[in-house]
Design an enzyme around this catalytic site. Structure first.
Site, PDB file in Angstrom:
ATOM      1  N   LYS A 195       0.840  -1.202   0.000  1.00 43.23           N
ATOM      2  CA  LYS A 195       0.000   0.000   0.000  1.00 43.23           C
ATOM      3  C   LYS A 195       0.878   1.256   0.000  1.00 43.23           C
ATOM      4  O   LYS A 195       0.688   2.148  -0.800  1.00 43.23           O
ATOM      5  CB  LYS A 195      -0.920  -0.035   1.229  1.00 43.23           C
ATOM      6  N   GLU A 201      10.690  -4.568   4.205  1.00 45.95           N
ATOM      7  CA  GLU A 201      10.749  -5.992   3.837  1.00 45.95           C
ATOM      8  C   GLU A 201      10.405  -6.163   2.359  1.00 45.95           C
ATOM      9  O   GLU A 201      11.110  -6.846   1.604  1.00 45.95           O
ATOM     10  CB  GLU A 201       9.745  -6.804   4.667  1.00 45.95           C
ATOM     11  N   GLY A 253      -4.713  -1.875   5.057  1.00 46.29           N
ATOM     12  CA  GLY A 253      -3.914  -3.007   4.579  1.00 46.29           C
ATOM     13  C   GLY A 253      -4.575  -4.354   4.851  1.00 46.29           C
ATOM     14  O   GLY A 253      -4.687  -5.201   3.966  1.00 46.29           O
ATOM     15  N   ARG A 254      -5.039  -4.551   6.075  1.00 51.89           N
ATOM     16  CA  ARG A 254      -5.602  -5.857   6.437  1.00 51.89           C
ATOM     17  C   ARG A 254      -7.024  -6.052   5.932  1.00 51.89           C
ATOM     18  O   ARG A 254      -7.639  -7.077   6.193  1.00 51.89           O
ATOM     19  CB  ARG A 254      -5.515  -6.064   7.954  1.00 51.89           C
ATOM     20  N   GLU A 339      -4.351  -6.692  15.064  1.00 47.68           N
ATOM     21  CA  GLU A 339      -3.838  -5.384  14.651  1.00 47.68           C
ATOM     22  C   GLU A 339      -4.950  -4.340  14.719  1.00 47.68           C
ATOM     23  O   GLU A 339      -4.698  -3.161  14.946  1.00 47.68           O
ATOM     24  CB  GLU A 339      -3.240  -5.448  13.237  1.00 47.68           C
ATOM     25  N   HIS A 370      -4.221 -33.344  17.709  1.00 48.67           N
ATOM     26  CA  HIS A 370      -3.093 -34.195  18.095  1.00 48.67           C
ATOM     27  C   HIS A 370      -1.947 -33.367  18.641  1.00 48.67           C
ATOM     28  O   HIS A 370      -0.806 -33.833  18.693  1.00 48.67           O
ATOM     29  CB  HIS A 370      -2.656 -35.033  16.897  1.00 48.67           C
ATOM     30  N   LYS A 499       9.871  -0.805  13.891  1.00 53.76           N
ATOM     31  CA  LYS A 499      10.413  -0.460  12.561  1.00 53.76           C
ATOM     32  C   LYS A 499      11.505   0.591  12.701  1.00 53.76           C
ATOM     33  O   LYS A 499      12.575   0.484  12.105  1.00 53.76           O
ATOM     34  CB  LYS A 499       9.321   0.125  11.665  1.00 53.76           C
TER      35      LYS A 499
HETATM   36  O1  LIG Z   1       1.146  -2.731   2.258  1.00 54.86           O
HETATM   37  P1  LIG Z   1       2.264  -2.097   3.011  1.00 54.86           P
HETATM   38  O2  LIG Z   1       2.216  -0.606   2.988  1.00 54.86           O
HETATM   39  O3  LIG Z   1       3.589  -2.620   2.524  1.00 54.86           O
HETATM   40  O4  LIG Z   1       2.124  -2.515   4.506  1.00 54.86           O
HETATM   41  C1  LIG Z   1       2.258  -3.829   4.929  1.00 54.86           C
HETATM   42  C2  LIG Z   1       1.896  -3.996   6.400  1.00 54.86           C
HETATM   43  O5  LIG Z   1       2.845  -3.350   7.201  1.00 54.86           O
HETATM   44  C3  LIG Z   1       2.457  -2.410   8.180  1.00 54.86           C
HETATM   45  O6  LIG Z   1       3.507  -2.186   9.040  1.00 54.86           O
HETATM   46  C4  LIG Z   1       1.220  -2.763   8.948  1.00 54.86           C
HETATM   47  O7  LIG Z   1       1.508  -3.382  10.165  1.00 54.86           O
HETATM   48  C5  LIG Z   1       0.260  -3.635   8.187  1.00 54.86           C
HETATM   49  O8  LIG Z   1      -1.032  -3.233   8.498  1.00 54.86           O
HETATM   50  C6  LIG Z   1       0.476  -3.575   6.706  1.00 54.86           C
HETATM   51  O9  LIG Z   1      -0.449  -4.393   6.065  1.00 54.86           O
END
Ligand SMILES: O=P(O)(O)OC[C@H]1O[C@H](O)[C@H](O)[C@@H](O)[C@@H]1O
Length: 535
Positions: A195, A201, A253-254, A339, A370, A499
């Site tokens: 987003k 990452e 995002g989620r 979250e 199990h 972060k």
């Molecule tokens: O889609 P992005 O901007 O790369 O974000 C990826 C993810 O990282 C963030 O730190 C949030 O914790 C998430 O809510 C998000 O989905």
């Protein structure tokens, strides 16, 4: 209101759930149906009075007003000044949805059309790699830009007839390495899903993938696509506009699998099945908006959650899909629920009146049986269990296995409810020929306290539409719980500090900066890494 519920909670402590079944048709009264699904919450210690109190709680918290505010584009994500409109992404045949007075639907539809054109071209070979038709798609993303598509692609395995989809999320080079190693760059499409298009990452993995592609392909950029709301950054990264699928900041995002972030899912299952997934989500939206609270699945799921966590104080809840293909649903719901609602302050910044956010965890059944079900049945903590199970599988030739799966699911909720009292355990041991102290000792180990709550969400079959309904159901559950707790479910400030510190630690690990100002533990761990082969 909370005091009343607490009193009811205390009264419930000494009551057997099983005894509640003696009155009326509890299974019918404490369940609700929608879209062919049955949500059964009768195996909880909720009686009529408690249900009425919980429904009042939802009314008084203003869930209905807040729901209208969300769906009409008001900026209910107040700490980020944003609307919350993932529902617009699946508003396939609905009316206009306005943000700041502007209808966002034309753009949502145009983006969906572009995604579909691209998916059709790629799936038919019209869009190809430099070595031939695309055989593999790698989605590089993390959090909400990973978990939705990865969960849904697995869930809809029987509907996947497009390229193979792979997912890279972790910054651990092992992840991208192990995925790319098996692929041919000349027939692979890499999707950079972010987003913000700044997530370290994702951007690091994307660079690695680009270098991998550049080794074997003349024009690596031509086999990249981007999914983002940051168009400047996608352009700067060199991805052609024709393969950039954008979305607005009102998609969290989620909550983003329904739009461009779902591209890998669309490529895998095809545009028609992707639309069926959206239709399922839209149907749940309508149900959530229109059904009275007493028969409203998201509201009921939320109220059961509130009862278990906030009222009775059970600290976790287990999500237990009896559906192997929902393997990643627990991970998906961990982000969605934890979250969203793992917060300590109310919307106005004051401390919350009640604790928020249970720990969500789980694994598909029967595997969990199990492993950790021991604790669920006999441990000292009560873990409310949320079972999910379909009546029909996708393998007609293996219907007997599906029956066994269903039997296990139903047996687990029955066992949690009934338990096995000491008397029965003694009889069992006597049958084995034990006597006296040894009989008593062995019997005690075989007691199941029972009276442990569970809910079951039963559905006909895990089709794209049903998956859409399930995901939207849980999204709205989070919303309702958030409103009742008075929190903002749509920000995630709690992920930021780590972060920042990770960025600051990189030069320290490289030895360019010393550990001055670091606590003793962190400094010692830095030293250990540097002494033991950190590159
Ligand atoms: O889609 P992005 O901007 O790369 O974000 C990826 C993810 O990282 C963030 O730190 C949030 O914790 C998430 O809510 C998000 O989905």
């Amino acid at each position: 209101m909370w005091d009343d519920l607490k009193r009811r909670g205390a009264a419930a402590e000494g009551r057997e759930i099983l005894s509640l079944f003696e009155e009326g048709d509890r299974a019918a009264s404490f369940s609700a149906t929608f879209g062919g699904m049955l949500f059964d919450y009768s195996k909880t210690n909720i009686d009529d009075g408690t249900m009425a109190a919980l429904l009042r709680l939802a009314e008084e918290a203003g869930v209905a007003d807040r729901r209208a505010a969300m769906m009409s584009g008001e900026k209910i994500n107040e700490t980020e000044g944003r609307a919350v409109l993932h529902t617009a992404l699946r508003n396939l045949d609905g009316g206009p949805v306005r943000v700041d007075g502007r209808d966002v639907m034309p753009e949502v539809r145009a983006t969906l059309d572009r995604m579909e054109d691209f998916a059709r071209a790629l799936r038919s070979g019209g869009f190809a790699g430099q070595g031939g038709p695309i055989t593999d798609v790698v989605n590089i993303g993390i959090g909400g830009s990973d978990l939705g598509p990865v969960m849904a692609v697995q869930a809809l395995g029987p509907y996947c007839d497009g390229p193979r989809c792979h997912f890279v999320s972790n910054v651990d080079g092992a992840h991208v390495h192990d995925v790319l190693e098996r692929l041919d760059p000349t027939t692979t499409l890499v999707i950079v899903a972010s987003k913000t298009f700044t997530t370290i990452e994702t951007m690091t993995n994307a660079e690695t993938a680009r270098a991998w592609m550049a080794d074997r392909v003349r024009d690596p950029g031509a086999q990249f696509a981007a999914l983002s709301s940051n168009r400047d950054a996608t352009a700067a990264w060199g991805i052609d506009e024709s393969r950039v699928f954008g979305f607005e900041d009102w998609v969290g995002g989620r909550y983003s699998v329904w739009g461009p972030i779902g591209l890998s899912l669309m490529l895998a299952v095809g545009p028609e099945d992707f639309r069926a997934f959206l239709r399922g989500g839209q149907a749940m939206d309508r149900h959530f908006r229109e059904a009275a609270f007493a028969g409203n699945l998201p509201v009921l799921l939320a109220l059961v959650g509130i009862w278990h966590n906030q009222v009775l104080g059970y600290p976790t809840r287990a999500v237990l899909p009896y559906e192997q293909r929902l393997l990643r649903l627990p991970a998906y719901l961990q982000q969605l629920e934890m979250e969203s609602n793992g917060k300590s302050v109310a919307m106005d910044g004051t401390p919350l009146e009640t604790p928020a956010g249970p720990v969500v965890w789980g694994e598909p059944g029967t595997n969990g049986q199990h492993a950790f079900y021991q604790l669920i049945h006999q441990g000292t903590q009560v873990v409310p269990c949320e079972f999910l199970v379909g009546a029909e599988g996708h393998e007609p030739a293996l219907a007997h296995q599906h029956r066994l799966l269903v039997a296990n699911c139903l047996a687990q909720s029955e066992a949690l409810l009934r338990g096995r009292p000491l008397g029965q355990a003694r009889v069992l041991m006597a049958e084995k020929g034990l006597e006296g102290d040894e009989l008593e000792r062995q019997a005690r180990h075989r007691v199941f306290p029972g009276n442990r709550p569970s809910t079951t969400l039963a559905y006909p079959k895990l089709t794209p539409e049903v998956l859409g309904m399930i995901v939207a159901l849980y999204e709205h559950r989070v919303f309702v719980e958030g409103v009742i707790l008075g929190i903002n479910s749509y920000d995630q400030w709690g992920v930021e500090l780590g972060k920042e510190l990770a960025l600051a630690l990189d030069p320290v690990l490289q030895g360019q900066k010393d550990t001055a100002g670091k606590d003793g533990s962190t400094a010692a761990l830095v030293a250990y890494m540097r002494d033991h082969g950190l590159g």
